[in-house]
Design a protein around this motif. Structure first.
Motif: not given
Lengths: 136, 304
Positions: A81-92
């Motif tokens: 399982x890996x952190x996605x490249x769009x994780x920051x927008x998902x996080x927002x």
């Protein structure tokens, strides 16, 4: 057995009323915000987590599924399982949810302290106008 | 198999000893893949249920299915698919650890020697040690290792971590969780350590007075209970739709632990999330005297 340093070490508070899987989800989100975790990082495997702390493997699976659902992490077949490249927008997006919740709690708190609805609306309006004034 | 997704299913299961019921009217279903905790005061029927599930005791009434089969009707291979461990650890004190392993290998067709040795290495227990020279905690760990090496589909553990020091207990539970991660075993364990339940169990069954008072996913249990507190003001009624499990009053206030169906939005009550420990304790304190009275009446009738 040699073990690589895990990207994140979890902890579990059994005395918290928060479901264990939710605790892990929150820790990953927090680690992302603070920079402990970055996009592309691999999360520790279920087996590694189970060796590291006393936790039910199903809980880890559940947490990783939730992180995938939130768009923060993705499972890559056979790899982990890996952190996605769009994780920051998902996080927002999820951050927005929690801010709304906090806002609501604060309004209730103010109401319970006897602050009137008019006063709260006034505060909201003032904050918005003031803020807009500053920006433009 | 009635239901492939349940590892343990009971319907109105009961066990009567001479004059008293060890377990009564027990209806529950434990889905496959869970780590289920069996919680309750001493004498509540935990060991009775585990012993019946292991095929060591005959039920007096009701139905019991373990991995879809009846444990006492000569289902030979159920013994291989179910691992049972209680406080009486099946160890030969004069044996060395390695000899115990070989003994286990001879007696169990599905024996996994690799797993057994891996667990023992993880626990720093030398294969050459004599059982009698090991500490109580290490003996418990060896006993569990032997039980796990059978690679059972269902593990029935009667207070596996009782009387262990905190480190030994933690090590033992981690070995257990690793096995669950590697082999998809289901677990039913009895315990008094509510902290352990919150950490490792995803299903919880509370027994009180020989009856099941709570049985569900821990996540659901956490989500469906709240603590409500408020200051007394004459007619203080709990919000509609909630079931009060336990209430505590102080001089001016009242605090309720309630089960909820829907999210509560209450202005009179302050709403908080209880810990699993608080919920379990509330259920243990209930004891539901009404239910007990009714039942003792039934007992008189059914004792023919």
């Amino acid at each position: 057995m040699t073990q690589r340093q895990p990207s994140i070490t979890y902890r579990l508070d059994p005395r918290s009323g928060v479901a264990p899987y939710r605790q892990l989800v929150d820790q990953v989100r927090h680690a992302l915000r603070s920079g402990l975790l970055r996009e592309g990082d691999q999360l520790p495997s279920v087996r590694d987590v189970v060796t590291q702390i006393t936790i039910n493997p199903n809980t880890v699976h559940r947490a990783y599924r939730e992180l995938e659902h939130l768009g923060v992490a993705e499972g890559r077949a056979g790899l982990g399982t890996f952190i996605t490249s769009h994780s920051s927008s998902a996080l927002n997006a999820t951050k927005l949810e929690s801010v709304e919740r906090e806002l609501r709690d604060k309004i209730i708190e103010a109401r319970d302290m006897g602050v009137s609805e008019e006063r709260i609306v006034e505060l909201v309006t003032f904050t918005f106008r003031h803020d807009r004034g500053v920006r433009t | 198999m009635i239901d492939g997704t349940a590892v343990l299913e009971t319907v109105e299961l009961g066990k009567r000893y001479r004059r008293t019921w060890g377990l009564q009217d027990c209806t529950l279903t434990i889905p496959r893949g869970r780590v289920a905790a069996l919680v309750g005061p001493n004498g509540a029927g935990k060991s009775t249920l585990l012993r019946m599930a292991a095929g060591l005791d005959q039920p007096s009434v009701g139905t019991l299915r373990v991995l879809g089969k009846s444990p006492t009707s000569g289902n030979g291979n159920l013994k291989e698919r179910v691992g049972y461990l209680d406080q009486e650890r099946p160890l030969y004190k004069s044996f060395r650890v390695a000899e115990m392993l070989r003994f286990g290998e001879k007696n169990n067709p599905n024996w996994n020697m690799v797993v057994a040795k891996e667990h023992l290495a993880q626990l720093d227990i030398p294969l050459r040690s004599r059982i009698s020279n090991l500490s109580g905690g290490q003996q418990a760990q060896v006993a569990l290792t032997l039980c796990l090496a059978k690679e059972p589909e269902l593990l029935l553990l009667d207070e596996p971590a009782a009387a262990l020091d905190p480190v030994a207990r933690e090590d033992l539970l981690r070995i257990l969780m690793r096995q669950v991660a590697d082999s998809d075993s289901s677990v039913l364990l009895s315990t008094h350590a509510l902290g352990d339940v919150a950490a490792i169990c995803d299903y919880v069954i509370v027994l009180a007075h020989s009856r099941v008072v709570l049985s569900n996913d821990t996540e659901y249990v956490l989500e469906s209970h709240r603590i409500l507190s408020a200051v007394h003001d004459g007619e203080l009624m709990p919000p509609s739709g909630v079931t009060v499990i336990n209430s505590q009053s102080s001089a001016r206030g009242e605090s309720l632990l309630v089960r909820i169906e829907l999210p509560i939005d209450e202005s009179k009550w302050r709403v908080e999330r209880p810990t699993l420990e608080e919920i379990v304790l509330a259920y243990l304190r209930v004891g539901s005297p009404g239910a007990r009275d009714r039942r003792s009446h039934d007992d008189d009738r059914s004792s023919e």
